[in-house]
Write a protein that holds these residues in place. Structure first.
Motif, mmCIF file in Angstrom:
data_model
loop_
_atom_site.group_PDB
_atom_site.id
_atom_site.type_symbol
_atom_site.label_atom_id
_atom_site.label_comp_id
_atom_site.label_asym_id
_atom_site.label_seq_id
_atom_site.Cartn_x
_atom_site.Cartn_y
_atom_site.Cartn_z
ATOM 1 N N GLY A 35 -11.349 5.711 11.444
ATOM 2 C CA GLY A 35 -10.480 6.246 10.484
ATOM 3 C C GLY A 35 -9.419 6.860 11.095
ATOM 4 O O GLY A 35 -9.097 6.885 11.936
ATOM 5 N N PHE A 36 -8.283 7.165 10.094
ATOM 6 C CA PHE A 36 -7.092 7.900 10.632
ATOM 7 C C PHE A 36 -7.416 8.996 11.562
ATOM 8 O O PHE A 36 -6.818 9.091 12.683
ATOM 9 N N ASP A 37 -8.344 9.888 11.064
ATOM 10 C CA ASP A 37 -8.564 11.173 11.736
ATOM 11 C C ASP A 37 -9.189 10.865 12.998
ATOM 12 O O ASP A 37 -8.629 11.578 14.032
ATOM 13 N N GLN A 38 -10.037 9.927 13.237
ATOM 14 C CA GLN A 38 -10.522 9.439 14.473
ATOM 15 C C GLN A 38 -9.553 9.012 15.427
ATOM 16 O O GLN A 38 -9.316 9.225 16.541
ATOM 17 N N ARG A 39 -8.727 8.100 14.874
ATOM 18 C CA ARG A 39 -7.692 7.288 15.962
ATOM 19 C C ARG A 39 -6.649 8.347 16.289
ATOM 20 O O ARG A 39 -6.088 8.546 17.484
ATOM 21 N N LEU A 40 -6.192 9.406 15.226
ATOM 22 C CA LEU A 40 -5.290 10.387 15.594
ATOM 23 C C LEU A 40 -5.835 11.372 16.955
ATOM 24 O O LEU A 40 -5.191 11.687 17.632
ATOM 25 N N GLY A 41 -7.144 11.623 16.814
ATOM 26 C CA GLY A 41 -7.767 12.413 17.698
ATOM 27 C C GLY A 41 -7.834 11.838 18.887
ATOM 28 O O GLY A 41 -7.809 12.514 19.921
ATOM 29 N N HIS A 42 -7.923 10.571 19.169
ATOM 30 C CA HIS A 42 -7.932 9.663 20.184
ATOM 31 C C HIS A 42 -6.498 9.716 20.802
ATOM 32 O O HIS A 42 -6.450 9.909 22.197
ATOM 33 N N LEU A 43 -5.691 9.827 20.143
ATOM 34 C CA LEU A 43 -4.281 9.990 20.679
ATOM 35 C C LEU A 43 -3.873 11.302 21.238
ATOM 36 O O LEU A 43 -3.196 11.355 22.294
ATOM 37 N N VAL A 44 -4.430 12.134 20.558
ATOM 38 C CA VAL A 44 -4.111 13.706 21.035
ATOM 39 C C VAL A 44 -4.970 13.796 22.363
ATOM 40 O O VAL A 44 -4.596 14.322 23.186
ATOM 41 N N ASP A 45 -6.038 13.206 22.383
ATOM 42 C CA ASP A 45 -6.845 13.310 23.705
ATOM 43 C C ASP A 45 -6.214 12.732 24.619
ATOM 44 O O ASP A 45 -6.159 13.191 25.867
ATOM 45 N N ALA A 46 -5.612 11.444 24.545
ATOM 46 C CA ALA A 46 -4.813 10.852 25.634
ATOM 47 C C ALA A 46 -3.851 11.533 26.086
ATOM 48 O O ALA A 46 -3.455 11.705 27.288
ATOM 49 N N GLU A 47 -3.057 12.269 25.169
ATOM 50 C CA GLU A 47 -2.026 13.189 25.625
ATOM 51 C C GLU A 47 -2.403 14.313 26.447
ATOM 52 O O GLU A 47 -1.830 14.863 27.605
ATOM 53 N N VAL A 48 -3.424 14.920 25.982
ATOM 54 C CA VAL A 48 -3.930 15.980 26.618
ATOM 55 C C VAL A 48 -4.514 15.727 28.201
ATOM 56 O O VAL A 48 -4.209 16.259 29.123
ATOM 57 N N SER A 49 -5.265 14.568 28.142
ATOM 58 C CA SER A 49 -5.672 14.136 29.501
ATOM 59 C C SER A 49 -4.587 13.756 30.363
ATOM 60 O O SER A 49 -4.706 14.121 31.458
ATOM 61 N N GLN A 50 -3.695 13.000 29.837
ATOM 62 C CA GLN A 50 -2.435 12.904 30.901
ATOM 63 C C GLN A 50 -1.656 14.154 31.498
ATOM 64 O O GLN A 50 -1.383 14.144 32.654
ATOM 65 N N ARG A 51 -1.528 15.190 30.238
ATOM 66 C CA ARG A 51 -1.022 16.320 30.780
ATOM 67 C C ARG A 51 -1.727 17.057 32.060
ATOM 68 O O ARG A 51 -1.348 17.697 32.774
ATOM 69 N N GLU A 52 -3.019 17.255 31.509
ATOM 70 C CA GLU A 52 -4.001 17.788 32.771
ATOM 71 C C GLU A 52 -3.919 17.205 34.045
ATOM 72 O O GLU A 52 -3.836 17.715 34.986
ATOM 73 N N SER A 53 -3.802 15.515 33.998
ATOM 74 C CA SER A 53 -3.565 14.980 35.109
ATOM 75 C C SER A 53 -2.481 15.261 35.822
ATOM 76 O O SER A 53 -2.263 15.382 37.058
ATOM 77 N N GLN A 54 -1.153 15.355 35.185
ATOM 78 C CA GLN A 54 -0.073 15.488 35.876
ATOM 79 C C GLN A 54 0.169 16.913 36.427
ATOM 80 O O GLN A 54 0.550 17.289 37.593
ATOM 81 N N ARG A 55 -0.532 17.918 35.496
ATOM 82 C CA ARG A 55 -0.575 19.275 36.111
ATOM 83 C C ARG A 55 -1.182 19.556 37.416
ATOM 84 O O ARG A 55 -0.899 20.194 38.295
ATOM 85 N N PHE A 56 -2.458 18.543 37.392
ATOM 86 C CA PHE A 56 -3.074 18.739 38.618
ATOM 87 C C PHE A 56 -2.557 18.190 39.725
ATOM 88 O O PHE A 56 -2.571 18.782 41.108
#
Length: 247
Positions: A35-56
């Protein structure tokens, strides 16, 4: 609005993690069932994961560790003097949040620097700023800073670092200014950051090494208060690895 237009907007907003996640969703047919909510959640998770990786990566680069040591590779073999439960507790980084210190001692090659850097890598994984300095080199740097007027800036940078490693303590004799600078450095960190001090000399000999009773009392008070002590034992790990490599 076309998908390409949306991606361009994401790029302008510097949401590159979401772009990567979106491209991944487009390439995997299984996402079509979500569903839309799940797909949006995956996109937000991808953004958070990348930002955490870059910060590390940024924290590690700025920390200038002597060695990149992964905490999972800490050697707990018998005779080394490392208690698994103590190490596990230190890897939670709670002591850093409480602005406590870790004092690591042991003979040459027992892994003091490596262990200190492993704790720093774990701290960076938790988004904590880190720094590494050899005491002798740092005091030389501060001596130069006295002369060119940059000392306040250097002290400010060190004070802002949440976890600072001071390596090879006791290897280079301290002069009067060095003792005073060390005290100021540690005093600045009280209540603002945690410090790892590593050296060959047992902690009980540090007071005599500082060689100034009044300053030694002040320095030791700031180091010992709420500190965790790790006394590494055993033969040189470097020697053991070299012998094993030749076999």
């Amino acid at each position: 609005m076309s998908l390409e237009h949306t991606i361009e907007h994401l790029r302008c907003l510097k949401l590159t993690g979401m772009i990567t996640g979106l491209e991944h969703q487009r390439s995997q047919s299984s996402y079509g069932a979500l569903g839309f909510d799940q797909r949006l959640g995956h996109l937000v998770d991808a953004e958070v994961s990348q930002r955490e990786s870059q910060r590390f990566k940024r924290l590690i680069a700025n920390g200038r560790l002597k060695v990149f040591a992964e905490p999972e590779a800490i050697d707990h073999h018998n005779g080394r003097g490392l208690d698994r439960s103590v190490v596990a507790d230190l890897l939670t980084c709670g002591w850093i949040e409480r602005q406590q210190n870790v004092l690591i001692t042991g003979h040459t090659g027992t892994g003091k620097t490596w262990l200190a850097c492993a704790f720093a890598v774990q701290a960076a994984r938790n988004g904590i700023s880190i720094g590494y300095r050899r005491v002798g080199r740092l005091l030389e740097e501060m001596e130069i800073a006295h002369a060119d007027g940059s000392l306040p800036k250097l002290r400010g940078q060190l004070a802002k670092t949440k976890l600072l490693i001071l390596d090879d303590f006791g290897l280079t004799p301290l002069n009067g200014r060095g003792r005073a600078d060390l005290l100021e450095l540690l005093d600045d960190r009280v209540g603002s950051g945690a410090t790892i001090v590593a050296g060959q000399m047992p902690v009980k000999d540090w007071h005599a090494f500082i060689h100034d009773p009044a300053l030694a009392d002040a320095i030791m008070d700031r180091l010992i208060h709420s500190s965790h002590k790790l006394a590494l034992k055993g033969d040189s790990l470097r020697k053991a690895r070299s012998t094993k490599a030749r076999e």
